[in-house]
Design a protein around this motif. Structure first.
Motif, short mmCIF file in Angstrom:
data_model
loop_
_atom_site.label_atom_id
_atom_site.label_comp_id
_atom_site.label_asym_id
_atom_site.label_seq_id
_atom_site.Cartn_x
_atom_site.Cartn_y
_atom_site.Cartn_z
N ARG A 164 1.15 -1.20 -0.34
CA ARG A 164 -0.06 0.22 0.27
C ARG A 164 1.50 0.94 -0.26
N SER A 165 0.54 2.39 -0.43
CA SER A 165 0.50 3.14 -0.25
C SER A 165 0.12 5.00 -0.57
N ILE A 166 0.15 5.91 -0.19
CA ILE A 166 -0.73 7.00 0.03
C ILE A 166 -0.45 7.88 -1.94
N GLY A 167 -1.26 8.21 -2.96
CA GLY A 167 -0.17 8.88 -4.22
C GLY A 167 -0.29 10.85 -3.67
N GLY A 168 0.76 11.02 -3.55
CA GLY A 168 0.51 12.63 -3.11
C GLY A 168 0.54 12.52 -1.91
N TYR A 169 -0.26 14.48 -1.53
CA TYR A 169 -0.41 14.24 0.47
C TYR A 169 0.80 14.23 1.27
N ASN A 170 2.11 14.83 0.71
CA ASN A 170 3.82 14.26 1.06
C ASN A 170 3.89 15.82 1.58
N ASP A 171 4.07 15.78 3.07
CA ASP A 171 4.33 16.94 3.69
C ASP A 171 6.38 17.13 3.64
N ASP A 172 6.60 16.13 3.44
CA ASP A 172 8.24 16.40 3.16
C ASP A 172 8.26 15.04 1.83
N HIS A 173 9.60 15.16 2.07
CA HIS A 173 10.74 14.22 0.56
C HIS A 173 11.65 14.32 1.34
N VAL A 174 12.40 12.50 1.79
CA VAL A 174 14.14 12.72 2.13
C VAL A 174 14.95 11.94 0.93
N SER A 175 15.33 11.85 0.99
CA SER A 175 16.27 10.52 -0.55
C SER A 175 17.74 9.77 0.30
N GLY A 176 18.14 9.01 -0.20
CA GLY A 176 19.17 8.77 0.36
C GLY A 176 19.28 8.45 1.39
N VAL A 177 18.25 7.63 2.20
CA VAL A 177 18.27 6.86 3.03
C VAL A 177 17.28 5.77 2.92
N THR A 178 17.73 4.66 4.06
CA THR A 178 17.71 3.62 4.34
C THR A 178 15.90 3.40 4.70
N GLU A 179 15.12 2.07 4.78
CA GLU A 179 13.93 2.04 5.10
C GLU A 179 12.94 2.51 6.15
N ALA A 180 14.50 1.35 7.34
CA ALA A 180 14.56 1.82 9.38
C ALA A 180 14.42 3.15 9.02
N ALA A 181 15.24 4.37 8.50
CA ALA A 181 16.04 5.46 8.62
C ALA A 181 14.09 6.17 8.37
N PHE A 211 -3.74 6.67 5.28
CA PHE A 211 -4.53 5.68 3.78
C PHE A 211 -5.32 6.12 4.39
N LEU A 212 -6.54 6.15 5.20
CA LEU A 212 -8.61 6.49 5.15
C LEU A 212 -8.48 7.64 4.76
N SER A 213 -7.46 8.79 5.41
CA SER A 213 -8.23 9.79 4.88
C SER A 213 -7.91 10.26 4.15
N VAL A 214 -7.09 10.06 3.11
CA VAL A 214 -7.26 10.73 2.03
C VAL A 214 -8.13 10.08 0.79
N PRO A 215 -8.76 10.94 -0.88
CA PRO A 215 -9.75 9.92 -1.24
C PRO A 215 -8.90 8.86 -1.69
N GLU A 216 -10.42 7.91 -2.07
CA GLU A 216 -9.96 6.72 -2.81
C GLU A 216 -9.03 6.79 -3.82
N SER A 217 -9.19 7.49 -4.71
CA SER A 217 -8.64 7.60 -5.30
C SER A 217 -7.24 7.31 -5.57
N SER A 218 -6.59 8.00 -3.96
CA SER A 218 -5.33 8.82 -3.75
C SER A 218 -4.25 6.94 -3.29
N ARG A 219 -5.30 6.10 -2.98
CA ARG A 219 -5.47 4.92 -2.07
C ARG A 219 -5.02 4.06 -3.07
N ASP A 220 -3.44 3.89 -2.81
CA ASP A 220 -2.36 2.59 -4.04
C ASP A 220 -2.27 1.55 -3.61
N LEU A 221 -2.87 0.28 -3.55
CA LEU A 221 -2.82 -0.95 -4.07
C LEU A 221 -2.26 -1.67 -4.96
N GLY A 222 -1.33 -2.80 -4.56
CA GLY A 222 -0.57 -3.35 -5.22
C GLY A 222 1.20 -2.88 -5.60
#
Length: 233
Positions: A164-181, A211-222
């Motif tokens: 699952r993931s959320i399409g859009g609605y990003n408040d910040d974006h960080v590159s070059g990090v591990t998943e745990a970070a 995941f449920l606070s965004v419109p259904e069109s922004s809830r990405d599955l698979g």
């Protein structure tokens, strides 16, 4: 009898009465967690042995598992069950002699091992990558031992959803990090209340949405993203 002996006897009597209902509790050891200290969903930490720790966990309705921490004389109570170390998303610590135990009420609860949704009995839970978890967008509340949508105080853990993931609605974006970070960045965010994050290819997308606070069109599955959702106190 000396005063010290009287005090020792009184402590033993109090301990017996404190846990007289729990001495027959059929706790289940989890050998996969031997020598591994887990810091997820910790409710409390005390200096005591197995029996006292069992008693404290038994009488705390929020507690579903506990671990004795080797030769340190400490133990911790936890709000969930645990399936296996590879389902732990915060770093575990090598701790010789540490043992993990599940109470009977942890059966089919959040965190317990599963192979199908039917293995998860708590309302709004399903089998998520081999462990029972609240459905995406519905938060596990440590204090209420339930999956909730009305979270006002966010917790210190985050659950992983791989498809699952959320399409859009990003408040910040960080590159070059591990998943745990990436997960930790969300939990530690101070500029906004981060409630979820998506991770892929060293890219971390932090969001105040769920995941449920965004419109259904922004809830990405698979998707191939790892989606993390914070827990609730």
């Amino acid at each position: 009898m000396s005063l010290i002996h009287k005090v020792a006897v009184m402590i033993c009597v109090l301990n017996f009465h404190y846990c007289q209902k729990c001495v027959n509790e059929k706790v289940r050891p989890l050998p996969a967690f031997d020598n591994v200290e887990v810091r997820e969903y910790v409710l409390w930490e005390v200096s005591s042995g197995k029996l006292v720790c069992l008693g404290k966990c038994f009488h705390d309705v929020r507690c579903h598992s506990f671990q004795t921490l080797g030769s340190s004389g400490r133990c911790t109570g936890h709000a969930t069950a645990f399936a296996s170390p590879d389902k732990i998303y915060s770093p575990t610590l090598a701790s010789p002699g540490t043992r993990m135990y599940l109470l009977p009420r942890a059966s089919d609860f959040v965190g317990s091992a599963c192979t199908s949704d039917g293995d998860c009995s708590l309302e709004h839970t399903y089998c998520n990558d081999g462990a029972c978890n609240c459905q995406a967008g519905i938060m596990f509340s440590v204090g209420r031992s339930a999956c909730v949508t009305d979270c006002t105080k966010w917790g210190y853990d985050a659950v992983r959803y791989f498809d699952r993931s959320i399409g859009g609605y990003n408040d910040d974006h960080v590159s070059g990090v591990t998943e745990a970070a990436c997960r930790q960045l969300c939990l530690n965010s101070s500029t906004f209340t981060c409630t979820s994050c998506d991770y892929k290819d060293n890219q971390c997308f932090l969001s105040s949405a769920t995941f449920l606070s965004v419109p259904e069109s922004s809830r990405d599955l698979g998707t191939s993203y790892a989606h993390y959702q914070r827990t609730c106190l």
